[in-house]
Design an enzyme around this catalytic site. Structure first.
Site, PDB file in Angstrom:
ATOM      1  N   CYS A 407       0.790  -1.134   0.068  1.00  0.00           N
ATOM      2  CA  CYS A 407       0.025  -0.001  -0.055  1.00  0.00           C
ATOM      3  C   CYS A 407       0.571   1.462  -0.011  1.00  0.00           C
ATOM      4  CB  CYS A 407      -0.944  -0.068   1.176  1.00  0.00           C
ATOM      5  SG  CYS A 407      -2.339   1.225   0.980  1.00  0.00           S
ATOM      6  N   HIS A 536      -3.534  -5.286   0.161  1.00  0.00           N
ATOM      7  CA  HIS A 536      -2.965  -5.534   1.400  1.00  0.00           C
ATOM      8  C   HIS A 536      -3.228  -7.287   1.470  1.00  0.00           C
ATOM      9  CE1 HIS A 536      -2.642  -1.756   3.819  1.00  0.00           C
ATOM     10  NE2 HIS A 536      -3.584  -1.348   2.953  1.00  0.00           N
ATOM     11  N   GLU A 538      -1.514  -9.189   3.194  1.00  0.00           N
ATOM     12  CA  GLU A 538      -1.277  -9.908   4.503  1.00  0.00           C
ATOM     13  C   GLU A 538      -3.004 -10.235   5.048  1.00  0.00           C
ATOM     14  OE1 GLU A 538      -1.555  -5.330   5.244  1.00  0.00           O
ATOM     15  OE2 GLU A 538      -0.919  -6.840   3.704  1.00  0.00           O
TER      16      GLU A 538
END
Length: 601
Positions: A407, A536, A538
């Site tokens: 990001c 993102h 993750e």
């Protein structure tokens, strides 16, 4: 009938209810059951979207764009499920729903009160959401874990405690169990039970009786039999209803710790779980999950080779600000059979000003960066620390150190390239300087500048890989897929007016949105691993299915041969963690999402 397990906490907050709730759900899944989870947060906010990371930890983003509590990340990772914004209940959401009903006249002129109107709204919400399918079976869950945030006795959680007191009678004794998590302090080697006695007394006074008391010890010493007996005697439960949860080498050992104390056998008896009919396929799936989880934890204990990663971030004073990033690194290290050595560097400490004001911090920070096997720059908002991040990115690029930008990290990698390769010295992001003459990153035109909550590009979005970039390491890590889906949370994007210049100078945007207008993945072909994503990734990592960008990053930091090995493995075995019906076009995804207050894109 769905079975409900409420997990409450006493004495202090942040005691580990989320991990215990997730671990209990995982153990139930190993028996073949389908499990969902709900988190209750008693704060007045509608959602976690407007909170500072240092206030409440990271803001976790779901497929539908919901900005929720980080505990929902625990549930998704442990249970391998896909939740929605409705799986996170807040006081703000409940009050908004009740007030909207009152304004519409749904209460037929009655006086609207906490009891019964607010408490009924809470119960109705839980019952409705508990029946929504969350896994690849597409079937209604058998068990719903409900975690009540905060501490029993708080004023703000009182309506939720009362709602759950009523709920136990609504669903019936056989369908409701309560696990109460309490702190057992260890004072100079002596385990103290008085805090647990007090919190259980308060809980019973509110009309809830614990079926299991999970005693949390913030030391590596297990709960002693004498302590267990004392808690059993003074809290009106049998000794087998008291379980100890001491500090272990990894949170992934907690499910096995609970299993060894007979928690599943107790819940099977207490909730009559054998009455739920399971197909042979479901039982086999549960057994396979348990086998793989045991292998994961056993393998983790036998790992000796280390991989050194430096996280250069803005919110390093509270590690929970980057909870999912940390988990994605851990999962990737497991797969690469490496012990993760994660160093935290405050980005501001890398800036020249710190060399003057605090030389020791400056040298320590740069010492960590230059000795790192890999450099990670995660997401964030605002200008603070960004110059330090750019310097770390420049070092990674020039010294051929594996780099991953997420990001903001992706955007700053573009700014760094514009400054030091294209020679545009004043290139920056419009987020930091709205009047800049050379914005490499601009405000997305369709985003609201006045409302903060729910006004970003949020949720699951597709990325299409450039077919010309057949060398792309990231595409191979995604199994060679032409299109991938990851979750987004941002207001800014790469300036379309600068893309041609950037690409001509050697910066490859290997992934774009479906229209080819938004740059979403960046790579350098002549670098061991230099990758940036606007999304993102993750948020979609799993212990048994690590996020591909993180897996590639950790593998590259472990050595070129490890990266080659993982790429080969991913090309044959990668399976996206998303339900098939969610991997559709962006237009379809937008149409299927409930629009929250404020406009999403």
């Amino acid at each position: 009938m769905t079975k409900y397990i409420l997990v409450s906490g006493g004495v202090v907050s942040g005691i580990g209810k989320g991990v215990i709730a997730s671990s209990t759900g995982l153990l139930l899944k190993t028996t073949g059951l389908k499990v969902t989870a709900i988190k209750i947060d008693p704060y007045m906010n509608i959602d976690a979207g407007t909170m500072r990371p240092q206030e409440h930890g990271e803001v976790y983003v779901l497929n539908d764009g919901g900005e929720v509590d980080l505990d929902l990340g625990n549930y998704e990772r442990y249970l391998n499920v896909t939740l929605s914004r409705d799986n996170n209940i807040t006081t703000g959401k409940i009050y908004r729903e009740v007030i909207e009903k009152e304004r519409r006249g749904d209460y037929l002129g009655k006086t609207v009160q906490i009891v019964p109107h607010v408490t009924n709204a809470i119960q109705d919400w839980i019952e409705r959401v508990s029946k929504i399918p969350v896994d690849d079976t597409g079937e209604e869950p058998d068990v719903c874990i409900v975690e009540l945030g905060g501490t029993v006795g708080d004023i703000e959680s009182a309506p939720f405690v009362e709602a759950m007191r009523q709920f136990q009678f609504r669903v019936g004794y056989e369908n409701f169990a309560l696990i109460h998590v309490s702190l057992v302090p260890d004072m100079h080697g002596e385990q103290k039970t008085k805090p647990t006695q007090t919190t259980v007394h308060a809980l019973r006074g509110l009309g809830l009786l614990p079926d299991l008391i999970a005693c949390r010890l913030i030391v590596q010493k297990p709960l002693e039999p004498a302590t267990k007996s004392k808690i059993s005697m003074f809290c009106h439960v049998a000794t087998e209803q008291v379980v100890g949860v001491h500090d272990v080498s990894s949170v992934y050992h907690v499910p096995l710790l609970l299993q060894s104390q007979g928690i599943i056998q107790f819940l099977q008896k207490r909730l009559n779980l054998p009455s739920i009919k399971l197909t042979p396929e479901m039982k086999e799936r549960g057994e396979m999950l348990e086998k793989r989880w045991r292998e994961l934890t056993t393998r983790q204990e036998r790992v000796f080779d280390e991989v050194s990663i430096v996280l250069v971030g803005k919110y390093t004073d509270l590690k929970d600000s980057y909870m999912s990033v940390t988990k994605a690194l851990e999962h990737s290290a497991f797969r690469c059979q490496r012990k993760l050595q994660l160093k935290w560097v405050d980005a501001s400490d890398l800036e020249p000003e710190t060399q003057v004001t605090n030389p020791a911090r400056y040298h320590d920070a740069w010492g960590a960066v230059v000795s790192a096997g890999g450099i990670l720059v995660p997401g964030g908002f605002g200008v603070r620390g960004t110059e330090g991040m750019i310097l770390a990115i420049k070092w990674a690029r020039e010294q051929k150190v594996p780099f991953l930008g997420i990001c903001l990290g992706f955007q700053l990698a573009v700014v760094e390239w514009a400054r030091h390769v294209l020679g545009i010295k004043d290139a920056t992001s419009a987020e930091f300087d709205p009047d800049t003459k050379n914005p490499a990153i601009i405000f997305m035109p369709e985003i609201s500048k006045t409302h903060m909550g729910g006004t970003m590009r949020l949720g699951l979005r597709p990325t299409v890989f450039d077919p010309k970039a057949d060398w792309s390491k990231l595409r191979k890590l995604y199994g060679g897929a032409e299109k991938i889906w990851e979750r987004h949370r941002h207001r800014y994007e790469v300036n379309p007016a600068m893309i041609e210049k950037l690409s001509a100078s050697g910066l490859w945007f290997t992934g774009k949105d479906e229209k080819g207008e938004r740059m979403q993945v960046m790579e350098l072909p002549d670098h061991p691993y230099f990758v940036g994503l606007q999304a993102h990734p993750e948020f979609c990592t799993r212990p048994l299915n690590p996020s591909p960008p993180f897996l590639g990053f950790v593998a590259a930091a472990s050595g070129p041969h490890v990266l080659e090995e993982q790429i080969k493995c991913q090309l044959h075995s990668f399976v996206p963690p998303h339900p098939k019906d969610s991997m559709v076009s962006e237009e379809q995804l937008r149409q299927s999402e409930p629009i929250p207050p404020g406009k999403e894109v």
